[in-house]
Design a protein around this motif. Structure first.
Motif, short mmCIF file in Angstrom:
data_model
loop_
_atom_site.label_atom_id
_atom_site.label_comp_id
_atom_site.label_asym_id
_atom_site.label_seq_id
_atom_site.Cartn_x
_atom_site.Cartn_y
_atom_site.Cartn_z
N HIS A 313 0.71 -1.13 0.21
CA HIS A 313 -0.01 -0.05 -0.12
C HIS A 313 1.16 1.42 0.12
O HIS A 313 0.07 2.58 -0.07
CB HIS A 313 -0.34 -0.43 0.95
N ARG A 314 2.30 1.13 -0.51
CA ARG A 314 3.40 2.56 0.12
C ARG A 314 2.59 3.11 1.01
O ARG A 314 2.70 4.78 0.89
CB ARG A 314 2.91 3.02 -1.73
N ILE A 315 3.06 2.44 2.49
CA ILE A 315 1.98 3.44 2.82
C ILE A 315 4.17 3.42 4.50
O ILE A 315 4.54 2.43 4.40
CB ILE A 315 1.13 3.42 3.68
N HIS A 316 3.67 4.36 4.98
CA HIS A 316 5.23 4.73 6.16
C HIS A 316 4.44 4.83 7.87
O HIS A 316 3.41 4.80 7.57
CB HIS A 316 5.94 5.08 6.27
N SER A 317 4.86 3.69 8.46
CA SER A 317 3.98 3.07 10.15
C SER A 317 4.98 3.34 11.27
O SER A 317 6.39 3.62 10.77
CB SER A 317 2.83 1.78 9.83
N THR A 318 4.35 3.41 11.99
CA THR A 318 4.67 3.52 13.62
C THR A 318 5.18 2.10 13.91
O THR A 318 4.50 2.15 14.48
CB THR A 318 4.69 5.01 14.05
N PRO A 332 17.17 -3.51 9.89
CA PRO A 332 17.70 -2.73 8.75
C PRO A 332 16.40 -2.30 7.42
O PRO A 332 15.97 -1.29 7.07
CB PRO A 332 19.10 -3.06 8.22
N ARG A 333 16.02 -3.66 7.97
CA ARG A 333 14.52 -4.17 6.79
C ARG A 333 13.47 -2.55 6.90
O ARG A 333 13.62 -2.39 6.01
CB ARG A 333 14.47 -5.17 6.46
N ILE A 334 13.35 -2.53 8.26
CA ILE A 334 12.13 -1.63 8.85
C ILE A 334 12.63 -0.03 8.06
O ILE A 334 12.12 0.42 7.67
CB ILE A 334 11.57 -2.41 10.08
N LYS A 335 13.91 -0.09 9.26
CA LYS A 335 14.38 1.13 8.68
C LYS A 335 14.35 1.91 7.06
O LYS A 335 14.34 2.93 6.28
CB LYS A 335 15.82 1.04 8.57
N GLU A 336 15.24 0.76 6.12
CA GLU A 336 15.37 1.03 4.69
C GLU A 336 14.23 1.39 4.08
O GLU A 336 13.79 1.69 3.48
CB GLU A 336 15.75 -0.16 4.48
N GLY A 338 11.38 3.09 5.48
CA GLY A 338 10.85 4.74 5.67
C GLY A 338 10.28 3.73 6.96
O GLY A 338 9.55 5.48 6.87
N HIS A 339 10.58 3.60 7.64
CA HIS A 339 9.92 3.18 8.94
C HIS A 339 9.83 3.82 10.14
O HIS A 339 11.33 3.66 10.42
CB HIS A 339 8.74 2.00 9.07
N GLU A 340 9.48 4.36 11.11
CA GLU A 340 9.71 4.79 12.33
C GLU A 340 9.76 4.07 13.15
O GLU A 340 9.30 2.62 13.29
CB GLU A 340 9.01 5.79 13.50
N LEU A 341 11.05 3.71 13.86
CA LEU A 341 11.19 3.06 15.04
C LEU A 341 11.02 3.83 15.78
O LEU A 341 11.33 4.23 16.59
CB LEU A 341 12.06 2.40 15.18
N ALA A 342 9.72 2.94 17.14
CA ALA A 342 9.91 3.97 18.70
C ALA A 342 9.68 2.72 19.60
O ALA A 342 10.40 1.70 19.62
CB ALA A 342 7.80 4.00 17.98
#
Length: 578
Positions: A313-318, A332-336, A338-342
């Motif tokens: 769906h081409r979405i960035h999430s937290t 690294p896959r999550i960061k690459e 474009g998602h936020e790590l919290a």
């Protein structure tokens, strides 16, 4: 051109007196309400400052109940100023031909359409002013508009206040008294105490809350959570989906905020004064949706399944990560992508956690050492919360700028259970002098659809968020996305419905960054070409500015005009900074 001057009187003497006895001064929260809209204002800490420099409108947030204060307010109004109070300035009641009624702890108010939403709005405190004769007669007070005469030059009264939605109307919700060439305008509802109470509760969390009578929200399970201090009514404030699932349908705090802002903007426009403000969202964006995930069981396959559906769906999430987290190769896959790590702080004693600052710091350090060097966002596991401001203190100390903990933990309390879908800065209890925490709260509406509550809430949530222009925040756990096809289908439905309505998906860190940048913009004037003059150009490039059209002012054909807060507003360009 000079802009309208708005002052907030928060008298230092009365503030110190109340804090001395452990009483809250939540009236301070009016500064947060105006800051969130970008309306310029100045603080006054002494009643005598009302007359030192001319203000077009002064909000009397907290002031002594003495004759000197009453005379100062009256004199300020006589010379043309507008005084606004939220259930205060009671010593002036008799002079204006009224009397203070018995305070109401809770109830519902109805506003006329010109002042805001016309549905019954829940309040958490009201002190209506009533005419002694009508009070003695015990007559019902309908929600219309009235004109009366008194020792002043006349008054107007709007709306009504009642103990419950269909109860007897006790008095008007807003009264406007003409005094000299100005006016005294008093809301019978404690709007600021109501907004704070809805968003944060009316007391610290130190025991279980009251469960829903129908068994749909058993919050009394022995775990202390944010929703143990919900101030809504299980009967009056919930509606049913087509499948019969109850949910909280009304963002009361947001609607009260809009009423406050609409009243101020409208009065300045009627007075012929220019009062610009900053749009909630940047250029090209009108609505925001947000998706977040809590790692909980920390299985790597959960992360992969979630990455796949987000990419689809081409979405960035937290992604809120709970210790011990995923395998190192997953991050690294999550960061690459474009998602936020919290952070997903776990204080559950049954899972080895504890509600202590030390445990919060240890988990935040684990995140920093193993997952992401700088975490912006936190959401507590199971929405566990104790006390009042401890969580926000711990976030501040660990450099976490935003929290997402305030949301439903049970099927029957999904929705606007804290009265808001807007990002806001919370206020401290009196033990911290009611300071504002430097942590942006961005609550969520529901968890994993359709297991948590049915998908019939999706469209109502999106439409209501759209109306008040907040954040439509949906929580989907990675583990449920991976295991349950119906959760994945509900995820797709949320995205589809949101995009059809023009929502843009942001992460929690994006919301935090924009909200802080927008609040740093300070409007100091308006140029001859009707563009805003800013104190600094920082952060302003993407901002959108508006002002209400003044009474009898006509927009030019080339002007961009929209309704904001129920008022016709003109878009303004940005002038050079000073």
């Amino acid at each position: 051109m000079n802009i309208a001057r708005v002052g907030i009187l928060l008298d230092r003497r009365i503030e110190e007196q109340r804090l001395k006895y452990g009483l809250n001064v939540f009236e301070r929260y009016i500064g947060e309400v105006l800051s969130h809209v970008g309306i310029p204002f100045e603080w006054l800490d002494n009643v005598h400052h009302m007359m030192e420099r001319f203000y077009d409108l002064i909000i009397v947030a907290a002031a002594p109940n003495d004759e000197v204060t009453s005379q100062s307010i009256w004199a300020y109004a006589e010379r043309g100023g507008i005084v606004v109070s939220y259930a205060g300035i009671n010593p002036l009641a008799k002079r204006l031909g009224y009397m203070k009624s018995v305070p109401l702890p809770t109830g519902y108010a109805e506003l006329p359409e010109s002042l805001g939403d016309t549905r019954p709005l829940r309040f958490l405190g009201a002190v209506p002013w009533v005419q002694p004769q009508k009070h003695a007669e015990g007559g019902d007070w309908g929600p219309g508009v009235r004109e009366t005469k008194g020792s002043h030059h006349g008054s107007m009264e709007w709306g009504s206040i009642a103990c419950e939605p269909k109860g007897m109307k006790i008095g008007p919700v807003l009264q406007q008294f003409q005094v000299g060439s100005g006016s005294i305008e008093r809301w019978g509802v404690d709007l600021l105490g109501t907004i704070v109470g809805l968003q944060q509760g009316t007391a610290p969390v130190f025991d279980d809350g009251v469960p829903a009578p129908d068994g749909s929200a058993p919050v009394d399970e022995g775990l202390w959570k944010a929703d143990d201090r919900v101030e809504l009514d299980w009967t009056h404030d919930r509606v049913l989906t087509e499948q019969g699932t109850p949910y909280f349908a009304h963002p009361y705090a947001d609607l009260w905020r809009e009423a406050i802002v609409s009243h101020i903007l409208r009065r300045m426009a009627q007075k012929g004064r220019i009062l610009p403000f900053v749009d909630y969202w940047p250029e090209g964006i009108t609505k925001i949706a947000m998706l977040s995930h809590d790692s909980d069981r920390n299985w790597d396959e959960d992360a992969i399944a979630t990455l796949e559906i987000l990419a689809e769906h081409r979405i960035h999430s937290t992604w809120c990560m709970m210790k011990p987290g995923y395998s190192a190769w997953v991050y690294p896959r999550i960061k690459e992508a474009g998602h936020e790590l919290a952070l997903h702080f776990n204080s559950n004693v049954n899972e080895g956690g504890s509600w202590t600052e030390g445990d919060f710091k240890r988990q935040a350090k684990w995140l920093q050492d193993n997952v992401v060097q700088k975490a912006v966002t936190n959401k507590n596991h199971m929405t566990l919360v104790e006390g009042w401001g401890e969580l926000f203190q711990w976030c501040e100390a660990s450099g976490i700028e935003s929290d997402q903990t305030r949301g439903p933990s049970k099927k029957g309390n999904a929705g606007f259970l804290f009265g808001t879908c807007h990002p806001y800065f919370p206020i401290a209890w009196s033990d911290e002098r009611n300071r504002m925490y430097n942590v942006l709260e961005v609550g969520f509406l529901t968890q994993d659809l359709p297991q948590f509550t049915d998908t019939g809430v999706i469209v109502p949530f999106l439409e209501q968020v759209s109306d008040v222009r907040g954040v439509a925040h949906f929580l989907f756990h990675q583990g449920r996305i991976q295991r349950f096809p119906e959760v994945r289908e509900a995820f797709r439905q949320v995205v589809k419905e949101a995009r059809e309505r023009g929502f843009t998906f942001w992460t929690g860190s994006q919301i935090n960054e924009w909200e802080r940048a927008r609040r740093a913009i300070r409007i100091i004037g308006v140029s001859e070409d009707d563009s805003v003059i800013l104190a600094t150009a920082d952060h302003a490039a993407q901002a959108v500015f508006w002002r209400p059209l003044r009474e009898n002012e006509q927009a030019c054909p080339e002007d961009i005009v929209e309704m904001k807060f129920g008022i016709t507003c003109k878009r303004m360009s940005r002038s050079k900074s000073k």
